[in-house]
Design a protein around this motif. Structure first.
Motif, PDB file in Angstrom:
ATOM      1  N   LEU A  81       0.836  -1.197   0.000  1.00 18.33           N
ATOM      2  CA  LEU A  81       0.000   0.000   0.000  1.00 18.33           C
ATOM      3  C   LEU A  81       0.873   1.249   0.000  1.00 18.33           C
ATOM      4  CD1 LEU A  81      -2.894  -0.910   2.466  1.00 18.33           C
ATOM      5  CD2 LEU A  81      -2.524  -1.578   0.082  1.00 18.33           C
ATOM      6  N   ALA A  82       0.378   2.301  -0.636  1.00 18.21           N
ATOM      7  CA  ALA A  82       1.108   3.564  -0.712  1.00 18.21           C
ATOM      8  C   ALA A  82       0.205   4.713  -0.278  1.00 18.21           C
ATOM      9  CB  ALA A  82       1.611   3.818  -2.137  1.00 18.21           C
ATOM     10  N   ALA A  83       0.767   5.635   0.504  1.00 19.66           N
ATOM     11  CA  ALA A  83       0.119   6.880   0.947  1.00 19.66           C
ATOM     12  C   ALA A  83      -0.931   6.663   2.026  1.00 19.66           C
ATOM     13  CB  ALA A  83      -0.489   7.641  -0.228  1.00 19.66           C
ATOM     14  N   ARG A  84      -1.473   5.468   2.133  1.00 18.83           N
ATOM     15  CA  ARG A  84      -2.477   5.159   3.150  1.00 18.83           C
ATOM     16  C   ARG A  84      -2.178   3.786   3.738  1.00 18.83           C
ATOM     17  NH1 ARG A  84      -7.408   7.377  -0.718  1.00 18.83           N
ATOM     18  NH2 ARG A  84      -6.554   9.500  -0.861  1.00 18.83           N
ATOM     19  N   PRO A  85      -2.372   3.608   5.034  1.00 16.37           N
ATOM     20  CA  PRO A  85      -1.927   2.372   5.691  1.00 16.37           C
ATOM     21  C   PRO A  85      -2.917   1.232   5.523  1.00 16.37           C
ATOM     22  CG  PRO A  85      -2.928   3.812   7.298  1.00 16.37           C
ATOM     23  CD  PRO A  85      -2.955   4.572   5.994  1.00 16.37           C
ATOM     24  N   PRO A  86      -2.473   0.008   5.794  1.00 14.01           N
ATOM     25  CA  PRO A  86      -3.395  -1.127   5.756  1.00 14.01           C
ATOM     26  C   PRO A  86      -4.383  -1.084   6.917  1.00 14.01           C
ATOM     27  CG  PRO A  86      -1.216  -1.821   6.499  1.00 14.01           C
ATOM     28  CD  PRO A  86      -1.089  -0.397   6.075  1.00 14.01           C
ATOM     29  N   ALA A  87      -5.577  -1.586   6.666  1.00 18.64           N
ATOM     30  CA  ALA A  87      -6.608  -1.683   7.706  1.00 18.64           C
ATOM     31  C   ALA A  87      -6.953  -3.152   7.862  1.00 18.64           C
ATOM     32  CB  ALA A  87      -7.845  -0.876   7.314  1.00 18.64           C
TER      33      ALA A  87
END
Length: 346
Positions: A149-155
């Motif tokens: 993932l880029a720019a936003r984290p994993p959920a």
């Protein structure tokens, strides 16, 4: 020995014979000083024994794969994502991969279909900028290919990601406005469901708390999705008798809308925001911008993904998080401070 479709030995073959990874072979062939002399000698001996041609592309990192990496971004019209894509392509090309690009247009419901389509086209791995926090489709994708993932984290995912110093950058830029005496700073932000929107608002609040200033909730606008919605929100705030003396914007599109609102109002007040943008230094406005290397986000994401592809036959590494640093830059004339009030545009 497994031969490449072109007939010759692969970088993977060299690594297997030298008892190192294909990534290490690549580093040796690029004269990386971080590789030990003993490892270099084993790699060169394997190169000579196999007759590996060092001018072959590094696509031999994979065994019979498609040679394609999938990239999903949320808004290709935003220069940030264009730069991120260029960073991915730079590293992918270095290792002989092609990049297949898809754009979700910030539509959460569209993203699963794009991901499935890329997997159907046999990409070997995925780099995704998630459009939302619902990421079950990415967990499903990870059963088939590595996902970064880029720019936003994993959920709820155990995977690699590359982020920006969102909190730190917002706090530093807001603190610079507070240091100039501005206590009525409007916040113009993207949707709160987005990680960047939440983190940058958190940084905005943290700067106020550290300065002992209570933000005015009536000056906070969230859910802005483009320059047009940002312009409307900024115009409404500027029209108030008790309006802000400075603005903070959470991305370049929102900054563009706020600047247009200032222009139409025939006035200017200091503006701080995330993302430097083209011509920001010649507008003649007091701008405080959070800058960072968007290309590096893409480069780091591609390196993490290729590293996972290189390790797919062995024990995969633990999930990693890389953070790209930010810095605050100033453009235009210095702020006159809140006591001077809004200045008319020249």
């Amino acid at each position: 020995m497994t031969a490449r479709r072109g007939g010759g030995p692969t970088m993977h073959d060299v690594g297997k014979l030298a008892q190192v990874s294909a990534m290490t072979v690549s580093r040796v062939l690029k004269n990386d000083p971080g590789v030990s002399q003993a490892t270099r000698e084993r790699v060169f001996a394997a190169v000579d024994q196999l007759g590996y041609r060092r001018n072959e592309t590094a696509r031999s990192l994979r065994l019979g794969g498609s040679g394609m990496i999938g990239l999903v971004v949320t808004n290709l019209a935003n220069p940030f994502y264009s730069r991120l894509a260029l960073g991915v392509q730079e590293v992918a090309t270095e290792y002989g991969f092609r990049v297949v690009l898809s754009n979700s247009a910030e539509q959460v419901e569209k993203e699963p279909g794009l991901v499935d389509g890329l997997i159907d086209h046999q990409v070997e791995g995925l780099i995704v900028v998630p459009a939302g926090s619902r990421q079950k489709h990415l967990a499903d994708a990870m059963r088939h290919v590595p996902v970064v993932l880029a720019a936003r984290p994993p959920a709820g995912l155990d995977t690699d990601c590359v982020l920006v110093e969102d909190f730190h950058g917002a706090r530093e830029a807001t603190a610079s406005l507070l240091a100039e005496g501005h206590t009525r700073i409007a916040f113009l932000g993207n949707p709160p469901a987005l990680y960047t929107g939440t983190e940058r608002l958190r940084g905005f609040w943290a700067a106020h708390e550290e300065a002992g200033v209570e933000p005015d909730n009536t000056l906070i606008r969230q859910g802005l999705v483009d320059a047009a919605t940002a312009e409307q929100a900024a115009a409404e705030l500027l029209d108030r008798a008790d309006g802000p003396t400075a603005l903070f914007c959470t991305n370049n599109r929102i900054s563009h809308g706020a600047i247009r609102a200032l222009h139409k109002a025939g006035t200017t007040i200091p503006l701080a925001g995330f993302d430097d943008f083209e011509l920001s230094d010649v507008l003649g406005l007091p701008l405080t911008l959070v800058s960072y290397d968007a290309d590096e986000i893409g480069r780091q994401a591609a390196r993490l993904l290729i590293d996972r592809l290189d390790q797919r036959d062995g024990q995969p590494p633990a999930a990693r998080r890389v953070t790209v640093p930010t810095r605050v830059i100033r453009h235009g004339p210095p702020s006159a401070g809140p006591g001077a009030g809004p200045r008319p545009l020249a």
